[in-house]
Design a protein around this motif. Structure first.
Motif, short mmCIF file in Angstrom:
data_model
loop_
_atom_site.label_atom_id
_atom_site.label_comp_id
_atom_site.label_asym_id
_atom_site.label_seq_id
_atom_site.Cartn_x
_atom_site.Cartn_y
_atom_site.Cartn_z
N ARG A 26 0.84 -1.20 0.00
CA ARG A 26 0.00 0.00 0.00
C ARG A 26 0.87 1.25 0.00
O ARG A 26 0.62 2.20 -0.76
N ALA A 27 1.90 1.26 0.87
CA ALA A 27 2.75 2.43 0.97
C ALA A 27 3.52 2.68 -0.32
O ALA A 27 3.68 3.83 -0.74
N SER A 28 4.00 1.62 -0.95
CA SER A 28 4.78 1.76 -2.18
C SER A 28 3.92 2.28 -3.32
O SER A 28 4.31 3.20 -4.05
N ILE A 69 9.78 12.95 2.52
CA ILE A 69 9.85 12.99 3.97
C ILE A 69 8.44 13.04 4.57
O ILE A 69 8.13 12.34 5.54
N SER A 70 7.59 13.86 3.98
CA SER A 70 6.22 13.97 4.46
C SER A 70 5.48 12.64 4.35
O SER A 70 4.78 12.22 5.28
N MET A 71 5.65 11.96 3.22
CA MET A 71 5.00 10.67 3.03
C MET A 71 5.49 9.65 4.06
O MET A 71 4.70 8.90 4.64
N ALA A 72 6.80 9.62 4.26
CA ALA A 72 7.38 8.64 5.19
C ALA A 72 6.88 8.89 6.61
O ALA A 72 6.46 7.95 7.31
N LEU A 73 6.90 10.14 7.04
CA LEU A 73 6.43 10.46 8.39
C LEU A 73 4.93 10.17 8.53
O LEU A 73 4.48 9.67 9.56
N GLY A 74 4.18 10.49 7.49
CA GLY A 74 2.74 10.24 7.53
C GLY A 74 2.42 8.76 7.60
O GLY A 74 1.55 8.35 8.39
N PHE A 163 8.82 6.32 1.32
CA PHE A 163 9.90 7.27 1.02
C PHE A 163 10.57 6.93 -0.30
O PHE A 163 10.76 7.78 -1.17
N ILE A 164 10.94 5.66 -0.44
CA ILE A 164 11.63 5.23 -1.67
C ILE A 164 10.71 5.34 -2.88
O ILE A 164 11.10 5.85 -3.93
N ALA A 165 9.47 4.86 -2.73
CA ALA A 165 8.54 4.88 -3.85
C ALA A 165 8.21 6.30 -4.28
O ALA A 165 8.15 6.61 -5.48
N PHE A 166 7.97 7.19 -3.31
CA PHE A 166 7.69 8.59 -3.65
C PHE A 166 8.87 9.21 -4.39
O PHE A 166 8.70 9.92 -5.39
N SER A 167 10.08 8.95 -3.89
CA SER A 167 11.28 9.51 -4.53
C SER A 167 11.42 9.04 -5.97
O SER A 167 11.76 9.84 -6.87
N ILE A 168 11.18 7.75 -6.19
CA ILE A 168 11.28 7.21 -7.55
C ILE A 168 10.23 7.86 -8.46
O ILE A 168 10.52 8.27 -9.58
N GLY A 169 9.00 7.94 -7.95
CA GLY A 169 7.95 8.55 -8.74
C GLY A 169 8.22 10.01 -9.02
O GLY A 169 8.03 10.49 -10.15
#
Length: 241
Positions: A26-28, A69-74, A163-169
């Protein structure tokens, strides 16, 4: 049909995805989609406003860092809060079983009857379940609340995955600007391809039509791009400065 297959019914006619219900999936998926849509929209808006390619690149990277960062913290906070709420429910049910075991057993018997068991069978089944307090706790949580205390997603896994998925996207639509052939058209092309791939992959995970998933994600991204492009065009860099 062999004895082993009968003993393991899921193995003889169907299997379940090991990723179903997992925190990382889900997170990815959410992270990659959000990274793509938000940064494609951001780049479209700032480029439409007349910003130079270098400014667009810096804006895109800033959006990537802040968003990841926001996604990871959330995600971390969300999953941890979910687990803490589950613990509250577990303790509430454990207290009820300790305080009123007879009433809880009768309640379980009624639930079994609602599933189609005969009254005597339901009472016997409830009695057998309550012979083990921990097993009784799990059954009550599953039947009353749909909760499985043994299956708790990891907040850290969810945070790192997002965090990783958001960065890649988010980096995909910025690539043209980082390699000095950047303009809005190339940014949109890269972003569009990324949206198609993300939608395709997400649909494959859920056994849905991957082409429909790709098209849907491109449509959603297109709406975001159109909105930010229009706003950027109307404002312009001079109006903002």
């Amino acid at each position: 049909m062999s004895e082993i297959n009968i003993a393991n019914p899921h193995e003889y006619d169907h299997t379940h995805s090991s990723s179903a219900g997992s925190g990382w999936l889900r997170a990815s998926v959410f992270g990659a989609m959000d990274g793509l849509v938000s940064n494609v929209g951001l780049i479209a808006g700032i480029a439409a406003a007349g910003a130079a390619p270098g400014i667009v690149a810096i804006t895109g990277i800033s959006g990537l860092i802040a968003g990841a960062i926001s996604m990871a913290l959330g995600e971390y906070t969300s999953v941890r809060t979910q687990n803490e709420q589950l613990e509250v429910e577990v303790q509430t049910e454990r207290d009820a079983l300790s305080r009123n075991p007879v009433g809880e057993e009768a309640e379980l018997s009624v639930m079994f009857q609602s599933l189609g068991m005969h009254e005597d069978t339901a009472r016997d089944a409830a009695s057998q379940v309550h012979a083990n307090s921990e097993q009784a706790l799990k059954v009550h949580l599953a039947h009353e609340l749909g909760l499985r205390p043994d299956e708790r997603p990891s907040p850290m896994v969810a945070a790192v995955s997002s965090f990783i998925a958001f960065s890649i996207g988010a980096i995909i639509p910025v690539i043209p600007f980082l390699f000095a052939f950047g303009n809005l058209i190339w940014g949109l092309v890269f972003g569009g391809v990324g949206l198609l791939i993300a939608g395709f992959v997400a649909a494959k995970f859920t056994d849905r039509n991957p082409f429909a998933g790709a098209g849907r994600q491109l449509l959603f991204g297109g709406i975001a791009v159109a909105a930010t492009y229009i706003i950027g065009k109307l404002l312009g860099v001079s109006a903002l400065g």
